[in-house]
Design an enzyme around this catalytic site. Structure first.
Site, mmCIF file in Angstrom:
data_model
loop_
_atom_site.group_PDB
_atom_site.id
_atom_site.type_symbol
_atom_site.label_atom_id
_atom_site.label_comp_id
_atom_site.label_asym_id
_atom_site.label_seq_id
_atom_site.Cartn_x
_atom_site.Cartn_y
_atom_site.Cartn_z
ATOM 1 N N SER A 182 -22.088 70.024 74.450
ATOM 2 C CA SER A 182 -21.246 69.909 73.263
ATOM 3 C C SER A 182 -20.862 68.469 72.927
ATOM 4 O O SER A 182 -20.685 68.141 71.757
ATOM 5 C CB SER A 182 -19.997 70.766 73.411
ATOM 6 O OG SER A 182 -19.326 70.489 74.614
ATOM 7 N N HIS A 210 -23.804 75.597 70.576
ATOM 8 C CA HIS A 210 -24.320 74.567 69.661
ATOM 9 C C HIS A 210 -25.810 74.695 69.372
ATOM 10 O O HIS A 210 -26.369 73.868 68.656
ATOM 11 C CB HIS A 210 -24.017 73.170 70.220
ATOM 12 C CG HIS A 210 -22.560 72.926 70.395
ATOM 13 N ND1 HIS A 210 -21.748 72.513 69.369
ATOM 14 C CD2 HIS A 210 -21.755 73.091 71.464
ATOM 15 C CE1 HIS A 210 -20.505 72.412 69.809
ATOM 16 N NE2 HIS A 210 -20.483 72.765 71.086
ATOM 17 N N LYS A 242 -19.447 78.040 64.788
ATOM 18 C CA LYS A 242 -20.100 76.738 64.629
ATOM 19 C C LYS A 242 -21.157 76.855 63.526
ATOM 20 O O LYS A 242 -20.790 76.905 62.364
ATOM 21 C CB LYS A 242 -20.583 76.257 65.983
ATOM 22 C CG LYS A 242 -19.332 75.782 66.774
ATOM 23 C CD LYS A 242 -19.455 75.582 68.227
ATOM 24 C CE LYS A 242 -18.075 75.161 68.759
ATOM 25 N NZ LYS A 242 -17.884 75.485 70.162
#
Ligand code: PLP
Length: 398
Positions: A182, A210, A242
């Site tokens: 991250s 991610h 995200k």
């Protein structure tokens, strides 16, 4: 000795953090239009969100949320096992399992809760959990909550992971890693970890917060990108907050895993289900993300443009091919100065300092989004060019 007073002690820790220049400051976004945000009355172009595909304000998602709110209201009213489980949750779980090539999936309210719940359900006090040193905080917290032995290995070091597994060859073991790290944007050695786990009889868990939506065929994530299947990575976790632009998270894997989680993952059993309207919205986001190769292609163009420009400026780039492009400045004060200098030029990039990252590795965590244009990246590069001498000074003092 008198009993320490807890609030006074907390205030003292905060004062210490302030003296070390590590105090966090909470700021409210007054308005956002994609990466253009208003903070403290000023318009800033942000390069620090995780909205990698630019879906958080996509008209299709906004409309889906409005419609679903008309349909299902706001709150889920209870935990899943009580009366909180709506057919919209079930439909989203099916869509997520299909996308990631897993048998089943289970929704959690946050990624933090998903990691806590999955590890606490799987691991007990006699067990071993082996983790990358740079894993996200909630993976580490999950192992702590499980009460197992936690051993960490140097970043991306498969041989190190093997050595840690070998410390307890009889113990049931989980190897856990971020898929995309991250704060660094680099990829875990997924094939190596999978081979190690297969050889040693350990279970592999990957947190793809991610990677999902960004990497792999049709955005299926870093694990699919590495050509690995459910048998290689039986425990796959990812978030909806995200690249999917929503909120929430899920764990996907074999039916036996998902069934077990519904019995034993306390952060799932004892927590209110996500709003069903949000589940309906996230399902639209999944469909959109799957057919967003154009957004992923545009993102790749932006990443290449940023890396080429930053290299020309001699900036300390990290070895990352993802939208996370940190500039390592070393010292916290240098990172804060660089963030302030960018903000003076209308750009918002939050400085990331210890303990979020290891001591001596403070950075600007620059992130790119498909909502950025090439001109936005050029604006960032121009601003970085202007502040290059102070950046270099920061590098030197680290
Ligand atoms: C953001 C993040 C989480 C936590 O997910 P939330 O839904 O924000 O709680 C977990 N793991 C990683 C690697 C993350 O980046």
């Amino acid at each position: 000795m008198p009993r320490p007073e807890l609030l006074a002690r907390l205030a003292e820790r905060q004062a210490e953090r302030e003296r070390a220049g590590l105090l966090r400051r909470l700021r409210a976004v007054e308005q956002a239009q994609g990466p253009r945000v208003r903070v403290d009355g000023r318009e800033l172009l942000a390069f620090c969100s995780n909205d990698y595909l630019g879906l958080a304000q996509h008209p299709e998602l906004i409309q889906a949320l409005q419609r679903a709110a008309d349909d299902c209201g706001v709150g889920s009213t209870a935990a899943h096992l009580v009366v909180g489980h709506h057919r919209e949750h079930a439909a989203l779980e099916e869509a997520l399992a299909d996308w990631t090539g897993r048998e089943r999936a289970l929704l959690f309210s946050t990624g933090y809760a998903a990691n806590l719940g999955a590890q606490q359900a799987l691991l007990g006090t006699d067990d071993l959990c082996v983790q990358d040193k740079l894993n996200h905080a909630c993976l580490l917290d999950g192992a702590r909550l499980a009460g197992c032995t936690l051993k960490r290995y140097l970043h991306a070091d498969v041989a190190g992971a093997a050595r840690q597994l070998a410390t307890a060859p009889q113990a049931a073991a989980l190897v856990a890693s971020d898929g995309v790290f991250s704060m660094d944007g680099d990829l875990a050695p997924l094939a190596g970890l999978a081979a190690l786990c297969a050889r040693e009889g350990a279970t592999l868990m990957i947190d793809d917060a991610h990677g999902l939506g960004v990497l792999g065929p049709r955005g299926a994530g870093s694990v699919a990108d590495a050509g690995l299947a459910q048998t290689d990575v039986p425990v796959l976790m990812a978030t909806l907050g995200k690249a999917l632009g929503c909120a929430g998270a899920f764990v996907a894997g074999p039916a036996a895993l998902i069934d077990g989680l519904t019995q034993f993952a306390r952060s799932w059993v004892y927590s209110t289900a996500l709003p069903p309207a949000l589940a309906a919205t996230a399902r639209v986001a999944v469909a959109l993300a799957r057919r967003s190769d154009d957004r992923r292609d545009h993102l790749a163009v932006l990443i290449a443009r940023f890396r080429t420009g930053a290299a020309q400026l001699g900036l300390p780039l990290a070895a990352s091919t993802t939208p996370i492009q940190p500039l390592l400045l070393g010292d916290s004060a240098a990172a804060m100065r660089a963030a302030a200098a960018l903000e003076a030029r209308g750009l918002l990039v939050t400085a990331i300092r210890p303990p979020t990252v290891p001591e001596g590795t403070a950075r600007l965590r620059i992130t790119l989004s498909a909502a950025h244009g090439e001109a936005d990246v050029d604006r960032l590069l121009d601003a970085l060019a202007e502040i290059v001498p102070p950046l270099r000074a920061g590098e030197g003092s680290a």
